[in-house]
Write an enzyme that holds these catalytic residues in place. Structure first.
Site, mmCIF file in Angstrom:
data_model
loop_
_atom_site.group_PDB
_atom_site.id
_atom_site.type_symbol
_atom_site.label_atom_id
_atom_site.label_comp_id
_atom_site.label_asym_id
_atom_site.label_seq_id
_atom_site.Cartn_x
_atom_site.Cartn_y
_atom_site.Cartn_z
ATOM 1 N N THR A 140 -33.442 -5.380 2.925
ATOM 2 C CA THR A 140 -32.004 -5.495 2.629
ATOM 3 C C THR A 140 -31.293 -6.181 3.805
ATOM 4 O OG1 THR A 140 -32.079 -3.486 1.314
ATOM 5 C CG2 THR A 140 -29.918 -4.126 2.135
ATOM 6 N N LEU B 246 -19.453 4.345 -24.402
ATOM 7 C CA LEU B 246 -18.198 3.576 -24.407
ATOM 8 C C LEU B 246 -18.210 2.379 -25.350
ATOM 9 C CD1 LEU B 246 -17.177 3.779 -20.632
ATOM 10 C CD2 LEU B 246 -16.223 5.033 -22.573
ATOM 11 N N GLU C 205 -35.077 3.580 0.139
ATOM 12 C CA GLU C 205 -35.027 4.618 1.191
ATOM 13 C C GLU C 205 -35.842 5.846 0.763
ATOM 14 O OE1 GLU C 205 -32.081 4.951 3.970
ATOM 15 O OE2 GLU C 205 -31.411 2.864 3.764
HETATM 16 N N1 CAA Z 1 -37.772 12.647 11.907
HETATM 17 C C1 CAA Z 1 -38.562 12.470 12.994
HETATM 18 N N2 CAA Z 1 -39.908 12.455 12.930
HETATM 19 C C2 CAA Z 1 -40.476 12.626 11.728
HETATM 20 C C3 CAA Z 1 -39.726 12.796 10.558
HETATM 21 C C4 CAA Z 1 -38.303 12.804 10.674
HETATM 22 N N3 CAA Z 1 -37.530 12.950 9.601
HETATM 23 N N4 CAA Z 1 -40.551 12.906 9.513
HETATM 24 C C5 CAA Z 1 -41.799 12.823 10.010
HETATM 25 N N5 CAA Z 1 -41.744 12.651 11.345
HETATM 26 C C6 CAA Z 1 -42.876 12.572 12.277
HETATM 27 C C7 CAA Z 1 -43.711 13.848 12.125
HETATM 28 O O1 CAA Z 1 -43.206 14.856 12.953
HETATM 29 C C8 CAA Z 1 -45.059 13.377 12.563
HETATM 30 O O2 CAA Z 1 -45.092 13.329 13.988
HETATM 31 P P1 CAA Z 1 -46.394 13.807 14.833
HETATM 32 O O3 CAA Z 1 -47.444 12.787 14.545
HETATM 33 O O4 CAA Z 1 -45.910 13.753 16.221
HETATM 34 O O5 CAA Z 1 -46.742 15.155 14.311
HETATM 35 C C9 CAA Z 1 -45.133 11.943 12.072
HETATM 36 O O6 CAA Z 1 -43.760 11.523 11.885
HETATM 37 C C10 CAA Z 1 -45.880 11.799 10.774
HETATM 38 O O7 CAA Z 1 -45.258 12.641 9.807
HETATM 39 P P2 CAA Z 1 -45.929 12.893 8.393
HETATM 40 O O8 CAA Z 1 -47.322 13.380 8.595
HETATM 41 O O9 CAA Z 1 -44.993 13.711 7.592
HETATM 42 O O10 CAA Z 1 -46.014 11.397 7.821
HETATM 43 P P3 CAA Z 1 -46.644 10.819 6.485
HETATM 44 O O11 CAA Z 1 -47.499 9.663 6.781
HETATM 45 O O12 CAA Z 1 -47.211 11.951 5.660
HETATM 46 O O13 CAA Z 1 -45.360 10.186 5.724
HETATM 47 C C11 CAA Z 1 -43.461 10.171 4.235
HETATM 48 C C12 CAA Z 1 -44.353 10.898 5.270
HETATM 49 C C13 CAA Z 1 -42.258 11.060 4.176
HETATM 50 C C14 CAA Z 1 -44.100 10.058 2.874
HETATM 51 C C15 CAA Z 1 -43.073 8.743 4.743
HETATM 52 O O14 CAA Z 1 -44.177 7.860 4.636
HETATM 53 C C16 CAA Z 1 -41.884 8.190 3.992
HETATM 54 O O15 CAA Z 1 -40.744 8.554 4.274
HETATM 55 N N6 CAA Z 1 -42.102 7.264 3.016
HETATM 56 C C17 CAA Z 1 -41.030 6.569 2.355
HETATM 57 C C18 CAA Z 1 -40.702 5.295 3.098
HETATM 58 C C19 CAA Z 1 -39.264 4.894 2.974
HETATM 59 O O16 CAA Z 1 -38.364 5.694 2.822
HETATM 60 N N7 CAA Z 1 -39.012 3.599 3.093
HETATM 61 C C20 CAA Z 1 -37.683 3.143 3.076
HETATM 62 C C21 CAA Z 1 -37.661 1.686 3.423
HETATM 63 S S1 CAA Z 1 -36.098 1.184 4.013
HETATM 64 C C22 CAA Z 1 -35.100 0.926 2.712
HETATM 65 O O17 CAA Z 1 -35.427 1.223 1.592
HETATM 66 C C23 CAA Z 1 -33.757 0.372 3.071
HETATM 67 C C24 CAA Z 1 -33.051 -0.290 1.924
HETATM 68 O O18 CAA Z 1 -33.421 -1.336 1.470
HETATM 69 C C25 CAA Z 1 -31.838 0.335 1.364
#
Ligand code: CAA
Length: 384
Positions: free
Chosen positions: A160, A342, A367
């Site tokens: 974006t 509508l 997101e």
């Molecule tokens: N804040 C800080 N750290 C975090 C966190 C948070 N909210 N969530 C996870 N972490 C950290 C964890 O503590 C962990 O740290 P350690 O290795 O030190 O323990 C590490 O990150 C890994 O965490 P997970 O094991 O939970 O990670 P995962 O690989 O299982 O992934 C997931 C988790 C939530 C599925 C993640 O992959 C995810 O959010 N996926 C979706 C991606 C996304 O939202 N993309 C958006 C793109 S941007 C966009 O869309 C913008 C736009 O155009 C509008």
């Protein structure tokens, strides 16, 4: 417990509402013009002048110095009129500017936040890749350290603000052996050689908001442009998305409110004209309106609860996911009902209901898809 805006927040909200109802509304036909998908550069410049590109950033760094709740209220108001404008500001602020505020060195804050918050520069967030959307940890873009620079190679997609942005908060793998702890964040400016802005997506909705591919072909990024330490990138991205998802939830709330308002006005008009379609149909429509109104009210509470926690610096990952999940489903439901109930004013492209419906859909996808948010919420519930 207070469930209302302070006088200052309410005055700010009203100013943004006025701007949205006048200048943003005027720009919609240009953004929606057939086949153009034109980015509203003039409007973005104007929002810079009005302080809307750095709402929760301190005045010392060129921002408006307002709080996060005011920022969320602004995204809601902008999105009631144009969800495209809402997402431009949301991505720029919560997932591009605020992570630099939080993790940047003093020099990085001075150099980048000032330009972003004043609206001189637009920000973007480059995480998603062709083979790494929901599973963000599996990104492949690499960053190899060579003589004072990181050399980036790889492709990002669905970015974006790309093309219009001057700064890309980019995530790349510095150590493939370390999984999420091998990802690092970089501040890449649009003038970086080897960075190419690719194809612009043609989307069903959010016309006016740019979505492009990015490719890095031996793009040299100076070490001073690394955000945080090596290996901190994934946590920086996830932390940024906590705030970002509250912004998208507010965007969805704005769309849902606009759809509900169209429905109320449309059904009232129909009743006044005596073309309500009979007692039974009217009762069914009223029941649906009541249900939607309750859902919108609940979405509003979830959005502002998450914003309140974020503003206080409390953990809010689960609350941000809950708000985004519920508000986006509500936006799709309310705008779908507007299209369905509508008549001509629902389905015809001359009226706004179908635009709200097209714009609402993506709030369930970006997101983090809502499937991902169910996983995030479930994991938090099992952990607590
Ligand atoms: N804040 C800080 N750290 C975090 C966190 C948070 N909210 N969530 C996870 N972490 C950290 C964890 O503590 C962990 O740290 P350690 O290795 O030190 O323990 C590490 O990150 C890994 O965490 P997970 O094991 O939970 O990670 P995962 O690989 O299982 O992934 C997931 C988790 C939530 C599925 C993640 O992959 C995810 O959010 N996926 C979706 C991606 C996304 O939202 N993309 C958006 C793109 S941007 C966009 O869309 C913008 C736009 O155009 C509008």
């Amino acid at each position: 417990m207070e469930l209302q805006f302070t006088a200052e927040q309410e005055a700010f909200r009203q100013r943004v509402q006025h701007f949205a109802e006048t200048e943003v509304r005027d720009a919609i036909p240009r953004m929606e013009a057939d086949g153009e998908y034109s980015f509203p550069a003039g409007l973005v410049a104007r929002m810079g002048q009005l302080g809307l590109m750095g709402i929760p950033v301190p005045t010392e760094l060129g921002g408006a110095g307002a709080d996060f709740i005011s920022y969320i209220a602004a995204i809601q108001q902008l999105s009631r009129v144009s969800a495209a404008v809402g997402v431009i500001v949301s991505v720029h602020t919560t997932v591009a500017t605020l992570p630099i505020m939080k993790h940047g060195t003093k020099e990085q804050r001075e150099q980048f936040v000032r330009k972003l918050a004043s609206g001189q520069w637009l920000g973007a967030f480059a995480l998603t890749e062709p083979n790494a959307g929901s599973d963000a940890a599996s990104i492949r873009t690499s960053a190899k350290y060579e003589g004072g620079c990181y050399v980036l190679n790889g492709t990002k997609m669905f970015i974006t603000n790309a093309g219009a942005a001057q700064l890309y908060l980019t995530f790349a793998v510095t150590d493939p052996e370390r999984g999420t702890r091998g990802i690092t964040a970089f501040l890449v400016d649009s003038g970086t050689s080897g960075l190419r802005i690719g194809r612009k997506e043609r989307k069903m909705g959010l016309h006016g908001s740019n979505t492009c591919e990015l490719s890095f072909d031996n793009a040299h990024v100076p070490e001073a442009r690394r955000l945080g330490a090596e290996g901190e990138g994934f946590a920086i991205a996830m932390g940024a998305l906590d705030g970002g998802r509250i912004g998208i939830a507010a965007q969805a709330l704005g769309i849902a409110e606009a759809a509900l308002q169209l429905l109320e006005e449309g059904l009232l008009k129909r009743t006044a004209a005596g073309s309500g379609g009979g007692r039974v149909r009217r009762a069914a429509e009223l029941a649906e309106l009541d249900e939607l109104s309750a859902r919108v009210e609940a979405a509003r509470l979830l959005v502002y609860r998450a914003a309140y926690l974020y503003q206080r610096g409390n953990a809010c990952t689960k609350e941000a996911s809950t708000a985004k999940l519920f508000a986006s489903d509500t936006a799709v439901e309310a705008s779908g009902a507007a299209v369905r109930l509508l008549g001509r004013e629902g389905y015809s492209s001359c009226y706004p209901a179908q635009r709200l419906f097209r714009d609402a859909k993506v709030t369930q996808i970006y997101e983090g898809t809502n499937e991902i948010h169910r996983i995030v919420i479930g994991n938090h519930l099992l952990r607590s």
